[in-house]
Design a protein around this motif. Structure first.
Motif, PDB file in Angstrom:
ATOM      1  N   HIS A 181      -9.278   5.344   1.029  1.00 21.79           N
ATOM      2  CA  HIS A 181      -8.867   6.403   0.114  1.00 21.79           C
ATOM      3  C   HIS A 181      -8.554   7.665   0.916  1.00 21.79           C
ATOM      4  CE1 HIS A 181      -8.742   9.275  -3.051  1.00 21.79           C
ATOM      5  NE2 HIS A 181      -8.915   8.338  -3.970  1.00 21.79           N
ATOM      6  N   PRO A 182      -7.338   8.188   0.759  1.00 26.90           N
ATOM      7  CA  PRO A 182      -6.938   9.313   1.607  1.00 26.90           C
ATOM      8  C   PRO A 182      -7.828  10.543   1.465  1.00 26.90           C
ATOM      9  CG  PRO A 182      -5.369   9.004  -0.202  1.00 26.90           C
ATOM     10  CD  PRO A 182      -6.292   7.813  -0.198  1.00 26.90           C
ATOM     11  N   CYS A 183      -8.460  10.717   0.323  1.00 18.95           N
ATOM     12  CA  CYS A 183      -9.247  11.932   0.133  1.00 18.95           C
ATOM     13  C   CYS A 183     -10.632  11.847   0.742  1.00 18.95           C
ATOM     14  CB  CYS A 183      -9.374  12.248  -1.344  1.00 18.95           C
ATOM     15  SG  CYS A 183      -7.793  12.442  -2.114  1.00 18.95           S
ATOM     16  N   GLU A 223     -11.221  10.510   6.676  1.00 22.84           N
ATOM     17  CA  GLU A 223     -10.431  11.289   7.625  1.00 22.84           C
ATOM     18  C   GLU A 223      -9.335  10.392   8.215  1.00 22.84           C
ATOM     19  OE1 GLU A 223     -11.928  14.837   8.460  1.00 22.84           O
ATOM     20  OE2 GLU A 223      -9.758  14.721   8.566  1.00 22.84           O
ATOM     21  N   HIS A 276      -6.478   9.201   5.555  1.00 24.96           N
ATOM     22  CA  HIS A 276      -5.536  10.172   5.020  1.00 24.96           C
ATOM     23  C   HIS A 276      -4.258  10.288   5.843  1.00 24.96           C
ATOM     24  CE1 HIS A 276      -6.921  13.970   7.192  1.00 24.96           C
ATOM     25  NE2 HIS A 276      -5.676  14.295   6.941  1.00 24.96           N
ATOM     26  N   HIS A 277      -4.237   9.634   6.999  1.00 27.64           N
ATOM     27  CA  HIS A 277      -2.973   9.568   7.741  1.00 27.64           C
ATOM     28  C   HIS A 277      -2.103   8.387   7.315  1.00 27.64           C
ATOM     29  CE1 HIS A 277      -4.476  12.668  10.359  1.00 27.64           C
ATOM     30  NE2 HIS A 277      -5.546  11.960  10.622  1.00 27.64           N
ATOM     31  N   ARG A 296      -1.343   9.821  -1.734  1.00 26.84           N
ATOM     32  CA  ARG A 296      -1.823  10.005  -3.089  1.00 26.84           C
ATOM     33  C   ARG A 296      -0.799  10.803  -3.881  1.00 26.84           C
ATOM     34  NH1 ARG A 296      -0.527  14.114  -1.723  1.00 26.84           N
ATOM     35  NH2 ARG A 296      -1.636  16.051  -1.245  1.00 26.84           N
ATOM     36  N   HIS A 351     -11.990  18.176   4.421  1.00 25.95           N
ATOM     37  CA  HIS A 351     -10.538  18.186   4.516  1.00 25.95           C
ATOM     38  C   HIS A 351      -9.861  18.135   3.143  1.00 25.95           C
ATOM     39  CE1 HIS A 351     -11.309  13.873   4.356  1.00 25.95           C
ATOM     40  NE2 HIS A 351     -10.066  13.700   3.994  1.00 25.95           N
ATOM     41  N   CYS A 352     -10.629  18.246   2.063  1.00 26.70           N
ATOM     42  CA  CYS A 352      -9.999  18.327   0.737  1.00 26.70           C
ATOM     43  C   CYS A 352      -9.098  19.550   0.698  1.00 26.70           C
ATOM     44  CB  CYS A 352     -11.048  18.416  -0.370  1.00 26.70           C
ATOM     45  SG  CYS A 352     -10.321  18.633  -2.014  1.00 26.70           S
ATOM     46  N   LEU A 412       1.409  12.022   1.636  1.00 27.97           N
ATOM     47  CA  LEU A 412       0.212  11.951   2.457  1.00 27.97           C
ATOM     48  C   LEU A 412      -0.545  13.258   2.295  1.00 27.97           C
ATOM     49  CD1 LEU A 412       1.821  10.440   5.667  1.00 27.97           C
ATOM     50  CD2 LEU A 412       0.273   9.263   4.116  1.00 27.97           C
ATOM     51  N   LEU A 413      -1.851  13.208   2.510  1.00 28.26           N
ATOM     52  CA  LEU A 413      -2.633  14.428   2.395  1.00 28.26           C
ATOM     53  C   LEU A 413      -2.125  15.442   3.410  1.00 28.26           C
ATOM     54  CD1 LEU A 413      -4.903  14.266   0.316  1.00 28.26           C
ATOM     55  CD2 LEU A 413      -6.506  14.467   2.174  1.00 28.26           C
TER      56      LEU A 413
END
Ligand code: SF4
Ligand code: SF4
Length: 300
Positions: A18-20, A23, A26-27, A31, A271-272, A282-283
């Motif tokens: 899960h990207p959120c 760490e 999220h690459h 989302r 990192h949120c 991407l985040l």
């Protein structure tokens, strides 16, 4: 990787892609938020209704409101363009469960049929949560974010001027007490069914900063897997300030002190990005402008 030392390995297994939460992920995973929920059932002192809900989003931005049909169309178009798309969230621009969660669940129902591989999540202030736990389970919602800023109605009364509950408006301590009870009940109902719950808290200096330790204990003991402490973003230029007197947000140092004092997973959420209610990609990137309803319409 094995995940953070303070996280249950079974939970890590569920959130590592899960990207959120990861760490690393999220690459690689993208989302998307769809802003299908315009109404809200409470008033937070830090909210300006012209902008997105701060349950999950950075305030001071206006997201493009969509109907459930428009949202479906947009999600399917984005999935074509961004193959890493893995998570769809509903985070406003109001509360995802206000107005009986009608648009939120209509969107999830269509997605479950048309794109069953996408993970679904929603964020809420929790007031209406106990009424919707069955639907959340039915649509396989992967995880829920509840914004909990207090566990003491005396503190709550300084944050929430009113709530709308059971067909009437409540104010003062009564309002804060109902909101608190609904938040705790909703949290317990979800975790007892094995649904992942993250808790967000908005840190408001002088109002709930010291109190957030108590919030941390209360939500951890009820099974929240993460407690994400976010700074109040106070920006009078954008009409986002706390109450009438332009309360400031915390400094980076004040925020870190409280985050460090709270146990469990806080590190993971640093990192949120408080993404907008219509963020895409991407985040750390937002490709929302490429996928407005007009552009989706033009794509056919
Ligand atoms: Fe605003 Fe969200 Fe609070 Fe509702 S829950 S008043 S939309 S910040
Ligand atoms: Fe993830 Fe935070 Fe953005 Fe939500 S607001 S999509 S939790 S990074």
């Amino acid at each position: 990787s094995d995940g953070p030392a303070d996280m249950d390995p079974a939970v890590w297994e569920k959130v590592k892609n899960h990207p959120c939460y990861s760490e690393e992920a999220h690459h690689y995973f993208a989302r998307m938020h769809v802003a299908v929920a315009p109404a809200c059932n409470i008033q937070c002192n830090y909210c300006n209704r012209k902008y997105d809900c701060s349950n999950e989003s950075r305030p001071g931005v206006v997201s493009e409101k969509l109907t459930p049909d428009q949202a479906l169309k947009k999600i399917l178009a984005v999935a074509q363009e961004i193959p890493q798309l893995s998570v769809i969230g509903i985070a406003g621009p109001g509360d995802s469960l206000a107005a009986a969660g009608k648009n939120t669940f209509a969107t999830f129902e269509m997605l479950q049929k048309k794109a069953p591989d996408l993970k679904l999540c929603l964020s809420t202030n929790g007031l209406a949560l106990p009424d919707h736990v069955d639907s959340i389970a039915q649509y396989n919602i992967d995880h829920v974010t509840i914004t909990i800023n207090m566990v003491d109605p005396e503190v709550g009364a300084q944050i929430y001027p009113w709530i709308f509950y059971k067909h009437k408006r409540w104010t003062g301590l009564d309002a804060a007490k109902i909101l608190h009870e609904q938040q705790m009940l909703g949290l317990e109902m979800l975790t007892s069914r094995g649904i992942l719950v993250k808790v967000n808290s908005v840190m408001i200096p002088g109002i709930n900063d010291e109190h957030l330790l108590e919030v941390n204990k209360a939500v951890k003991s009820r099974g929240a897997f993460l407690h994400n402490i976010m700074p109040l973003i106070s920006d009078p230029a954008h009409g986002t300030y706390f109450g009438l007197n332009g309360q400031r947000g915390p400094t980076a140092q004040e925020l870190k002190v409280v985050q460090d004092a709270c146990e469990g997973g806080a590190k993971l959420m640093r990192h949120c990005r408080q993404c907008r209610a219509d963020a895409v990609g991407l985040l750390g990137e937002d490709r929302g402008e490429e996928f407005t309803a007009d552009k989706i319409e033009a794509m056919g």
